[in-house]
Scaffold this motif. Structure first.
Motif, PDB file in Angstrom:
ATOM      1  N   MET A 132      14.255   8.704   2.520  1.00 22.83           N
ATOM      2  CA  MET A 132      13.786   7.353   2.285  1.00 22.83           C
ATOM      3  C   MET A 132      12.480   7.408   3.020  1.00 22.83           C
ATOM      4  SD  MET A 132      15.861   4.496   4.328  1.00 22.83           S
ATOM      5  CE  MET A 132      15.087   2.813   4.610  1.00 22.83           C
ATOM      6  N   ALA A 133      11.594   6.433   2.411  1.00 24.26           N
ATOM      7  CA  ALA A 133      10.227   6.194   2.764  1.00 24.26           C
ATOM      8  C   ALA A 133      10.364   5.034   3.530  1.00 24.26           C
ATOM      9  CB  ALA A 133       9.444   6.306   1.501  1.00 24.26           C
ATOM     10  N   ASP A 134       9.936   4.783   4.934  1.00 26.34           N
ATOM     11  CA  ASP A 134       9.505   3.781   5.548  1.00 26.34           C
ATOM     12  C   ASP A 134       8.311   3.330   5.444  1.00 26.34           C
ATOM     13  OD1 ASP A 134      12.537   3.941   6.543  1.00 26.34           O
ATOM     14  OD2 ASP A 134      11.723   4.741   8.596  1.00 26.34           O
ATOM     15  N   CYS A 135       8.326   2.055   5.032  1.00 27.22           N
ATOM     16  CA  CYS A 135       6.850   1.695   4.240  1.00 27.22           C
ATOM     17  C   CYS A 135       6.581   0.441   5.025  1.00 27.22           C
ATOM     18  CB  CYS A 135       6.797   1.319   2.676  1.00 27.22           C
ATOM     19  SG  CYS A 135       7.141   3.017   1.950  1.00 27.22           S
ATOM     20  N   SER A 136       5.084  -0.047   4.927  1.00 25.25           N
ATOM     21  CA  SER A 136       4.559  -1.199   5.574  1.00 25.25           C
ATOM     22  C   SER A 136       4.046  -2.212   4.661  1.00 25.25           C
ATOM     23  CB  SER A 136       3.812  -1.020   7.019  1.00 25.25           C
ATOM     24  OG  SER A 136       2.582  -0.675   6.448  1.00 25.25           O
ATOM     25  N   THR A 137       3.652  -1.772   3.631  1.00 20.79           N
ATOM     26  CA  THR A 137       3.165  -2.478   2.708  1.00 20.79           C
ATOM     27  C   THR A 137       3.687  -2.297   1.162  1.00 20.79           C
ATOM     28  OG1 THR A 137       1.295  -0.835   1.975  1.00 20.79           O
ATOM     29  CG2 THR A 137       0.904  -2.410   3.914  1.00 20.79           C
ATOM     30  N   VAL A 138       3.058  -3.155   0.170  1.00 24.31           N
ATOM     31  CA  VAL A 138       3.649  -2.755  -1.190  1.00 24.31           C
ATOM     32  C   VAL A 138       2.707  -1.616  -1.715  1.00 24.31           C
ATOM     33  CG1 VAL A 138       3.381  -3.835  -3.491  1.00 24.31           C
ATOM     34  CG2 VAL A 138       3.948  -5.253  -1.711  1.00 24.31           C
ATOM     35  N   GLU A 139       1.562  -1.490  -1.406  1.00 17.41           N
ATOM     36  CA  GLU A 139       0.899  -0.344  -2.006  1.00 17.41           C
ATOM     37  C   GLU A 139       1.500   1.093  -1.173  1.00 17.41           C
ATOM     38  OE1 GLU A 139      -1.361  -3.893  -2.093  1.00 17.41           O
ATOM     39  OE2 GLU A 139      -0.503  -2.880  -0.292  1.00 17.41           O
ATOM     40  N   GLU A 140       1.839   1.033  -0.151  1.00 16.08           N
ATOM     41  CA  GLU A 140       2.478   2.283   0.507  1.00 16.08           C
ATOM     42  C   GLU A 140       3.740   2.420  -0.112  1.00 16.08           C
ATOM     43  OE1 GLU A 140       0.730   1.853   4.892  1.00 16.08           O
ATOM     44  OE2 GLU A 140       2.953   1.378   4.556  1.00 16.08           O
ATOM     45  N   ALA A 141       4.618   1.360  -0.359  1.00 21.25           N
ATOM     46  CA  ALA A 141       5.753   1.563  -1.297  1.00 21.25           C
ATOM     47  C   ALA A 141       5.579   2.187  -2.722  1.00 21.25           C
ATOM     48  CB  ALA A 141       6.665   0.221  -1.466  1.00 21.25           C
ATOM     49  N   LEU A 142       4.698   1.759  -3.337  1.00 25.03           N
ATOM     50  CA  LEU A 142       4.516   2.150  -4.561  1.00 25.03           C
ATOM     51  C   LEU A 142       3.906   3.609  -4.872  1.00 25.03           C
ATOM     52  CD1 LEU A 142       2.658  -0.997  -6.293  1.00 25.03           C
ATOM     53  CD2 LEU A 142       5.027  -0.170  -6.576  1.00 25.03           C
ATOM     54  N   PHE A 143       3.197   4.121  -3.525  1.00 22.80           N
ATOM     55  CA  PHE A 143       2.847   5.430  -3.686  1.00 22.80           C
ATOM     56  C   PHE A 143       3.972   6.437  -3.210  1.00 22.80           C
ATOM     57  CE2 PHE A 143       0.943   8.965  -0.999  1.00 22.80           C
ATOM     58  CZ  PHE A 143       0.151   9.659  -2.002  1.00 22.80           C
ATOM     59  N   ALA A 144       4.627   5.907  -2.404  1.00 25.14           N
ATOM     60  CA  ALA A 144       6.063   6.840  -2.006  1.00 25.14           C
ATOM     61  C   ALA A 144       6.896   6.676  -3.407  1.00 25.14           C
ATOM     62  CB  ALA A 144       6.798   5.990  -0.744  1.00 25.14           C
ATOM     63  N   THR A 160       2.433  -1.951  11.684  1.00 19.24           N
ATOM     64  CA  THR A 160       1.196  -1.423  11.460  1.00 19.24           C
ATOM     65  C   THR A 160       0.181  -2.068  11.269  1.00 19.24           C
ATOM     66  OG1 THR A 160       1.312  -1.226   8.846  1.00 19.24           O
ATOM     67  CG2 THR A 160       2.728   0.465   9.915  1.00 19.24           C
ATOM     68  N   GLU A 161      -1.114  -1.657  11.636  1.00 15.21           N
ATOM     69  CA  GLU A 161      -2.377  -2.106  11.441  1.00 15.21           C
ATOM     70  C   GLU A 161      -2.685  -2.929  10.141  1.00 15.21           C
ATOM     71  OE1 GLU A 161      -5.494  -4.276  12.961  1.00 15.21           O
ATOM     72  OE2 GLU A 161      -4.209  -2.949  14.118  1.00 15.21           O
ATOM     73  N   GLN A 162      -2.391  -2.071   9.007  1.00 13.73           N
ATOM     74  CA  GLN A 162      -2.542  -2.495   7.670  1.00 13.73           C
ATOM     75  C   GLN A 162      -1.350  -3.841   7.342  1.00 13.73           C
ATOM     76  OE1 GLN A 162      -1.727   0.553   8.723  1.00 13.73           O
ATOM     77  NE2 GLN A 162      -0.329   1.646   7.343  1.00 13.73           N
ATOM     78  N   SER A 163      -0.482  -3.870   8.099  1.00 10.71           N
ATOM     79  CA  SER A 163       0.726  -4.756   7.661  1.00 10.71           C
ATOM     80  C   SER A 163       0.630  -6.149   8.779  1.00 10.71           C
ATOM     81  CB  SER A 163       1.978  -4.360   7.628  1.00 10.71           C
ATOM     82  OG  SER A 163       2.420  -3.728   8.715  1.00 10.71           O
ATOM     83  N   LYS A 164      -0.221  -5.822   9.593  1.00 11.26           N
ATOM     84  CA  LYS A 164      -0.048  -6.834  11.100  1.00 11.26           C
ATOM     85  C   LYS A 164      -0.072  -8.132  10.374  1.00 11.26           C
ATOM     86  CE  LYS A 164      -2.579  -7.560  15.419  1.00 11.26           C
ATOM     87  NZ  LYS A 164      -3.711  -7.199  16.126  1.00 11.26           N
ATOM     88  N   GLY A 165       0.848  -9.092  11.034  1.00  7.62           N
ATOM     89  CA  GLY A 165       1.146 -10.631  10.649  1.00  7.62           C
ATOM     90  C   GLY A 165       1.891 -10.608   9.593  1.00  7.62           C
ATOM     91  N   ASP A 166       2.421  -9.527   8.810  1.00  5.22           N
ATOM     92  CA  ASP A 166       3.259  -9.551   7.750  1.00  5.22           C
ATOM     93  C   ASP A 166       4.644  -9.710   8.226  1.00  5.22           C
ATOM     94  OD1 ASP A 166       1.224  -9.682   5.910  1.00  5.22           O
ATOM     95  OD2 ASP A 166       1.495  -7.511   5.298  1.00  5.22           O
TER      96      ASP A 166
END
Length: 231
Positions: A132-144, A160-166
Motif C-alpha cells: 500500500m502506498a501512503d500518499c499526500s498528493t494526487v501526483e504521488e498517488a498516480l506515480f505509485a 507533508t510540505e507538498q500537501s501543507k494546508g490540504d
C-alpha cells in the motif's frame, strides 16, 4: 495466495481500524493494542492497521482479521518514517501482514533512496507481498499507481510540505475523488476521517475501504477535543 486475496477482498466497502500507540503515548503496549483490536472487531471492523511486528503478532493472536502493517521509525536527516527501509520490511515479513504500507511521498528515504528504487527492492525480495502506498498528493498517488502498488492510500494528505494546508475532506473529498478516478489500483481512504458520515461518504465516492484511527483508538485525543470545547 487465493486465501489471502479472499481475506483482503473482505475489506471492500468496510471499516479498517488503526490500532497504534507510539512509545510516548499512554496506551503504548502490544497487549493493549491486541485488546483494542478485539474491541474494534466487536464494533464491526473487518481489518486492522498496526505498527511494529510486536503489535501485529499480538493482534494476530487475538483476532482473525486482515492487517495493514507498518513500522514507524525515525532516521537522522530523513522525513520518511512509515516503513522507510528494507529493515522495516524484513521485520514485518516475520509476521506476514496481508498488506504492508509504506510512505510513498516524493521525499527521499535514508541514504537518498527514491520511492521507485525502494519499490523495486521490496518487489524483488518479496514479489507476492501486497503493498500500500501512503500518499499526500494526487501526483504521488498516480506515480505509485504507475509503479504498481496494490493499494493507493490518502494517508499523508496534509502531513507533508507538498500537501501543507490540504485536507482530505475539502470540497467533498476532491483529492480522493480524483485519485479514485485516475488510479487503476484500489484506493483506501485514510486521514482525518473522524465521523461515521465521512467514512460512509468516501465509500460512496469509490474508495475500496476506509481506515479510521485516532477518533476510535486514541482516547487522549478524543478527550482533548471535548475539553477544548469547554474551555
Amino acid at each position: 495466495m487465493e486465501s489471502r486475496n479472499k481475506r483482503v477482498e473482505a475489506l471492500r466497502g468496510k471499516l479498517i481500524v488503526s490500532c497504534q500507540a507510539l512509545p510516548h503515548e499512554p496506551l503504548h503496549s502490544s497487549f493493549i493494542m491486541g485488546r483494542m483490536a478485539v474491541a474494534a472487531k466487536e464494533g464491526g471492523a473487518v481489518g486492522i492497521r498496526a505498527n511494529t511486528k510486536e503489535d501485529i503478532a499480538e493482534i494476530q493472536a487475538q483476532v482473525d482479521l486482515p492487517i495493514i502493517g507498518i513500522v514507524k521509525r525515525d532516521y537522522e536527516n530523513c522525513e520518511v518514517y512509515i516503513t522507510p527501509t528494507m529493515n522495516e520490511i524484513d521485520e514485518l515479513m516475520e509476521v506476514k501482514p496481508e498488506i504492508i504500507a509504506v510512505d510513498a511521498t516524493g521525499r527521499l528515504r535514508p541514504d537518498g533512496v527514491t520511492l521507485e528504487e525502494f519499490y523495486h527492492q521490496v518487489r524483488q525480495a518479496y514479489p507476492e507481498q501486497l503493498l500500500m502506498a501512503d500518499c499526500s498528493t494526487v501526483e504521488e498517488a498516480l506515480f505509485a499507481d504507475k509503479l504498481g502498488f496494490d493499494f493507493i492510500g490518502t494517508t499523508m494528505v496534509g502531513y507533508t510540505e507538498q500537501s501543507k494546508g490540504d485536507r482530505i475532506e475539502d470540497d467533498d473529498f476532491a483529492i480522493l475523488r480524483e485519485i479514485v478516478e485516475k488510479c487503476e489500483h484500489r484506493v483506501i481512504a485514510e486521514g482525518n476521517i473522524n465521523t461515521p458520515e465521512k467514512a460512509k461518504r468516501v465509500i460512496e465516492l469509490g474508495a475500496f475501504g476506509v481506515v479510521v484511527g485516532s477518533i476510535i483508538t486514541r482516547p487522549q485525543l478524543i478527550t482533548k477535543s471535548f475539553a477544548e470545547a469547554l474551555d
